[in-house]
Write an enzyme that holds these catalytic residues in place. Structure first.
Site, short mmCIF file in Angstrom:
data_model
loop_
_atom_site.label_atom_id
_atom_site.label_comp_id
_atom_site.label_asym_id
_atom_site.label_seq_id
_atom_site.Cartn_x
_atom_site.Cartn_y
_atom_site.Cartn_z
N CYS A 407 0.81 -1.21 0.00
CA CYS A 407 0.00 0.00 0.00
C CYS A 407 0.84 1.26 0.00
O CYS A 407 0.47 2.26 -0.62
CB CYS A 407 -0.97 -0.01 1.16
SG CYS A 407 -0.19 -0.19 2.74
N HIS A 451 -2.20 0.57 7.07
CA HIS A 451 -2.52 0.87 5.68
C HIS A 451 -2.03 2.29 5.36
O HIS A 451 -1.80 3.10 6.26
CB HIS A 451 -4.04 0.77 5.48
CG HIS A 451 -4.46 0.78 4.05
ND1 HIS A 451 -3.88 -0.03 3.10
CD2 HIS A 451 -5.42 1.50 3.40
CE1 HIS A 451 -4.46 0.19 1.94
NE2 HIS A 451 -5.39 1.13 2.08
N ASP A 467 -8.06 5.71 -2.51
CA ASP A 467 -7.23 4.59 -2.07
C ASP A 467 -6.78 3.80 -3.29
O ASP A 467 -7.51 2.95 -3.79
CB ASP A 467 -8.01 3.69 -1.11
CG ASP A 467 -7.10 2.67 -0.45
OD1 ASP A 467 -5.95 2.51 -0.91
OD2 ASP A 467 -7.54 2.03 0.53
#
Lengths: 654, 308
Positions: A407, A451, A467
């Site tokens: 991520c 994250h 995202d």
């Protein structure tokens, strides 16, 4: 004065050795190895001496041993002061005292030392396991005391008696626990590692920093919602925000630029969710509220970059109550300094990415974000914990070469592209998702839920979350990391539990830990006030608490006494008269043995004190007839008469 | 309290016995208690300390028919129970009763016989009857066995197993006489010569009456409490392999009653229980070392249990 020097019953040393073992053995973890060996050796030696019925070592030998060991401890810890040295000394005494245990008094010292040593375990650990171990050891110590005073009995009897005693102490323990005035902060120093490096989000982000954190299954925090829980895809828990990029690492810009002093403006659109979080200590200030926090605890502030911060780094587990809205408009009017920062890029790194982004400059901002997301969606990008290493132009290499990342790679590349295309953007790190523990209703968020995502400022809309990871691996957001990562990735087993029963065991264990944390470790003055006011004692000060403490303990004592009184055999007047007679004879220097029958006693008195023979014989005959025969009350009168007739002489010294 | 025993039959018997058996009033009294409590008696000691004399004296004083068997290793059960022989005149078998058909049977050196022979006697003790050649014959009443045995450390002995030891109510040690008693013995010559001169002090049914009176001595609940505490103490004392059985507890009570009766009392006191406890318990309690409990063990046991 006679009982102290009573020699020890040959059956008791095993009990005391087990006591020594139970109270000292958990310290083996942090004692120097030579001391552990010495302690084990001493206990084994004592057990061997007992087994062979050999004499204990002479005093000079023990004295030498003690001196040498104390010197060793002093050398090891540079003196005898401090926790480590003190505990080492106690453990040493616990191991060596049994070697001079000849009398009952010595055995009592061992038991008392055991109780004291038990307490020191809390200096090292306050977990459930420690609590259970100490409870068991406490029962054992009580049992050893019973064995010491009560003589040989079957093990089950002794254990039952010890258990009953502790059970009777339980109400007092609870009352003291609830009502004893608490002071804020621990009574003694916290365990050593309290301020040491705890795992958690860090205040910078480079490729690999989050994927390392993922490897921990430890719990970051727990949250309990008042109403319903938002969708899993909405659960973005906001940690540190990074808006300064040096070409490799992301940092917060706060110290460099002048931030606005006014509070951020948040417009709530949807419903507000109220929840309470119990955050584990992580030595940082962020409190990990759900994006975005609309109300926060009084001891926290909302940073200009929208995360909730406490005033001090979080050094101990703490509870916080928040309200958040997952649908919001944030800072539609943003300070120029922040927007400026959200566009800045280091010169001359990642030229290919800049070239790509510059092609999008003509598009509206919404078109630019869509272009970037569709790049991730359509090209062959992979989501993995083990991406290849990146060189001097990490984003170029990632976007056009390796295309494998976690991520932080995606968030970092996305924000870079946005800035290069002229759209203000920044990286947000935190946690995403969480797992409901059905046992206690808490949402559990682990380090493995860490994250990173991106936030873009769009005119008229404020900061909007994008995202990019969701574009590459939608299941990461929808179902959690375990399904998004290919099998074979080094994810902690606790996150990847397949068996249902294992998951249940884990859930129960974690729920128990949570209760323990909140009600035992986290029972601070605030919590105590809450509980007491719920029990109808609003605004208690130490005086009223002490008063109710004394009152409640007295009440419990009364109840216990009333409960046991009818079981006690009422003292029979015959028995009382005879006891009186014997007690008064005791003043004459003749004590009846507890096992001695009346006539045998009278005979002994006759041989030792002929002048008391006739009276004692009469008393003994009356008593024997009343207690063991079928005599009536007339004899009782005669017996009481004998007590009166006995001359009340003091003890005569020869 | 109890009217002091002014020449009661029991004290008369004891006084007469102590004329013959010198310096052993305690053992004589215990032996008499054993018979009063309808139990069998085992006397264990070295040869020549007066075991046989004690048994024989008691039998004569009580007016009982007395028989004696000297046990040997080649003895058969028929030597005790009796045999049937063919009577030519009548043309049928006739049963010749063995020595077991007597009122007091002195089984001398019982542990010299083989277990088979021992068990024939012990069965008779338990059942009060013998079965020989398919016919069951009752033994005379009362029927007492006074067995003597040499310490099992002596050569050529078959020690009695626990279960058979348990059939003896009491076990006594006689021990060496003290200095004065031995001197009197030396001055007055051997005891065996005096035996024929002993007259019975009791009529045929009188002893049964005494037994009934002994069994009726009052044992108060608190005394039973004490007795139970003692028995429980034997069960939890780790030195003993196992504690006293309920049958042993019953034996203890009946022996204590008889002891109280011989003292002329109509109630049992803790002292009575303590007095008979060594004789009741020692042969029933085995130590982990394999030996039986000694007097010191029993004394410690008594000292460890306070009166309730």
């Amino acid at each position: 004065m006679t009982t102290k020097q009573e020699p020890i019953d040959p059956g008791t040393p095993p009990w005391l050795l087990v006591v020594a073992l139970a109270t000292a053995s958990p310290h083996a973890e942090h004692l120097p190895p030579w001391l552990t060996l010495l302690v084990a050796g001493a206990l084994v030696w004592r057990a061997w001496l007992w087994h062979r019925r050999w004499r204990l070592p002479p005093g000079w030998c023990l004295a030498l041993l003690v001196l040498a060991s104390v010197a060793g401890i002093a050398w090891q810890f540079n003196g005898l002061l401090g926790r480590e040295a003190g505990v080492s000394m106690l453990v040493l005494f616990m191991a060596l005292k049994p070697l001079e245990m000849n009398t009952r008094r010595d055995a009592l010292v061992v038991v008392m030392l055991g109780f004291f040593l038990l307490l020191t375990h809390y200096l090292y650990s306050q977990s459930i396991a420690t609590g259970l171990w100490l409870l068991a050891s406490c029962t054992l110590l009580t049992a050893a005391l019973i064995r010491l005073h009560g003589g040989a009995q079957p093990f089950a009897d002794i254990a039952g008696q010890a258990g009953l005693l502790l059970l009777q102490a339980l109400p007092f323990m609870l009352i003291l626990y609830l009502l004893f005035p608490r002071i804020s902060g621990p009574l003694w120093g916290l365990p050593q590692d309290a301020h040491g490096g705890r795992s958690g989000l860090s205040n910078e982000m480079a490729p690999g920093s989050i994927s390392n954190l993922i490897l921990s299954g430890a719990i970051a925090f727990r949250s309990r919602f008042v109403g319903e829980i938002p969708e899993k895809t909405e659960l973005y828990w906001r940690g540190p925000v990074f808006d300064d990029y040096d070409g490799f690492t992301w940092h917060p810009a706060a110290p460099k630029i002048k931030l606005p002093t006014s509070e951020p403006v948040i417009e709530v659109i949807g419903t507000e969710h109220r929840y309470t979080s119990i955050v584990e200590a992580h030595n940082q200030r962020w409190l990990l509220a759900l994006d975005l926090a609309t109300s926060r605890p009084p001891e926290a502030v909302l940073a200009p970059t929208l995360e909730v911060l406490s005033h001090e780094p979080l050094r101990a587990r703490a509870r916080f109550s928040f309200a958040s809205s997952v649908d919001y408009r944030a800072n539609r009017v943003e300070a120029p300094a922040i927007l400026q920062q959200a566009l800045s890029l280091p010169a001359e790194v990642n030229p290919r990415s800049r070239a790509l982004a510059s092609k999008w400059r003509s598009l509206p901002p919404a078109g630019i974000t869509e272009a970037a997301l569709s790049l991730f969606r359509q090209e062959d990008f992979h989501y993995t914990l083990r991406p290849p290493l990146l060189g001097a132009n990490p984003i170029d290499e990632f976007l056009f070469g390796t295309r494998r990342g976690f991520c932080e790679h995606y968030a970092s590349a996305f924000v870079f592209l946005m800035r290069a295309a002229g759209v203000p953007a920044r990286v947000v790190t935190g946690y995403q998702g969480g797992e409901m523990n059905p046992v206690d209703g808490y949402l559990v968020i682990r380090q493995s839920d860490a994250h990173a995502w991106a936030e873009v400022w769009l005119a008229g809309e404020g900061w909007v979350r994008f995202d990019p990871t969701a574009a590459v691996a939608p299941s990461r957001i929808e179902q959690g990391i375990a399904t998004a990562l290919p099998s074979g990735e080094p994810l902690p087993d606790i996150v990847r539990l397949d068996a249902d029963w294992l998951r249940q065991v884990r859930n129960r264990w974690e729920a128990a830990n949570n209760t323990w944390n909140q009600w035992v470790l986290g029972y601070n003055p605030q919590r105590q006030r809450d509980v007491l006011s719920r029990l109808g004692l609003p605004n208690p000060d130490w005086r009223s608490m002490s008063a109710s403490l004394a009152l409640l303990c007295g009440l419990v004592l009364l109840v216990v006494t009333l409960w046991t009184l009818p079981r006690r055999r009422p003292v029979d007047p015959v028995e009382r008269a005879w006891q009186n007679y014997c007690a008064r004879l005791g003043q004459h220097g003749i004590d009846r043995f507890p096992w001695e029958g009346p006539l045998a006693f009278a005979q002994r008195v006759a041989s030792q004190r002929p002048e008391l023979a006739a009276l004692t014989n009469e008393a003994a005959c009356c008593y024997a007839g009343l207690r063991y025969g079928r005599s009536n009350g007339e004899q009782l009168y005669r017996l009481q008469e004998c007590v009166r007739r006995l001359p009340p002489h003091g003890r005569r010294k020869a | 309290m109890p009217p002091s025993n002014k020449a009661s039959p029991v004290s008369e018997i004891l006084a007469a016995a102590n004329v013959v058996i010198l310096g052993k009033p305690m053992q004589t009294r215990l032996a008499l208690c054993c018979l009063l409590a309808k139990g069998h008696l085992l006397i264990e000691d070295l040869p020549g300390v007066g075991k046989t004399t004690l048994a024989h004296t008691l039998a004569r004083l009580l007016g009982f028919q007395f028989a004696r068997i000297q046990f040997t290793s080649d003895m058969l059960p028929a030597d005790i129970v009796g045999v049937s022989i063919f009577d030519r005149e009548r043309g049928s078998f006739r049963f010749l009763p063995g020595p077991v058909f007597s009122q007091v049977l002195l089984a001398d050196e019982i542990n010299r016989a083989t277990p088979k022979t021992q068990s024939a006697l012990l069965e008779a003790m338990e059942e009060g009857q013998v079965t020989a050649e398919g016919e069951t014959r009752p033994l005379p009443q009362p029927f007492f066995v006074i067995a003597t045995q040499n310490p099992s450390t002596q050569i050529g002995t078959f020690p009695l197993p626990e279960s058979q030891l348990d059939r003896f109510l009491l076990r006594l040690d006689l021990g060496y006489p003290d200095r004065d008693a031995e001197r009197r013995l030396l001055e007055s010559g051997g005891r065996r010569e005096q035996l024929p001169a002993i007259d019975a002090r009791l009529g045929p049914d009188e002893f049964a009456g005494l037994q009934r009176q002994a069994a009726a001595v009052h044992a108060a609940p608190v005394l039973l409490d004490y007795l139970q505490l003692l028995v429980a103490a034997t069960r939890r004392e780790p030195r003993f392999v196992h504690g006293l059985s309920p049958r042993a507890a019953l034996s203890l009570l009946s022996a204590a009653r008889a002891w109280a009766f011989t003292d002329g009392r109509d109630m049992v006191l803790p002292e009575d229980v303590q007095a008979v406890l060594p004789a009741v318990a020692r042969h029933r309690l085995r130590l982990a070392s394999g030996n039986h409990a000694d007097a010191e063990d029993i004394a410690n046991l008594i000292r460890a249990v306070p009166l309730p």
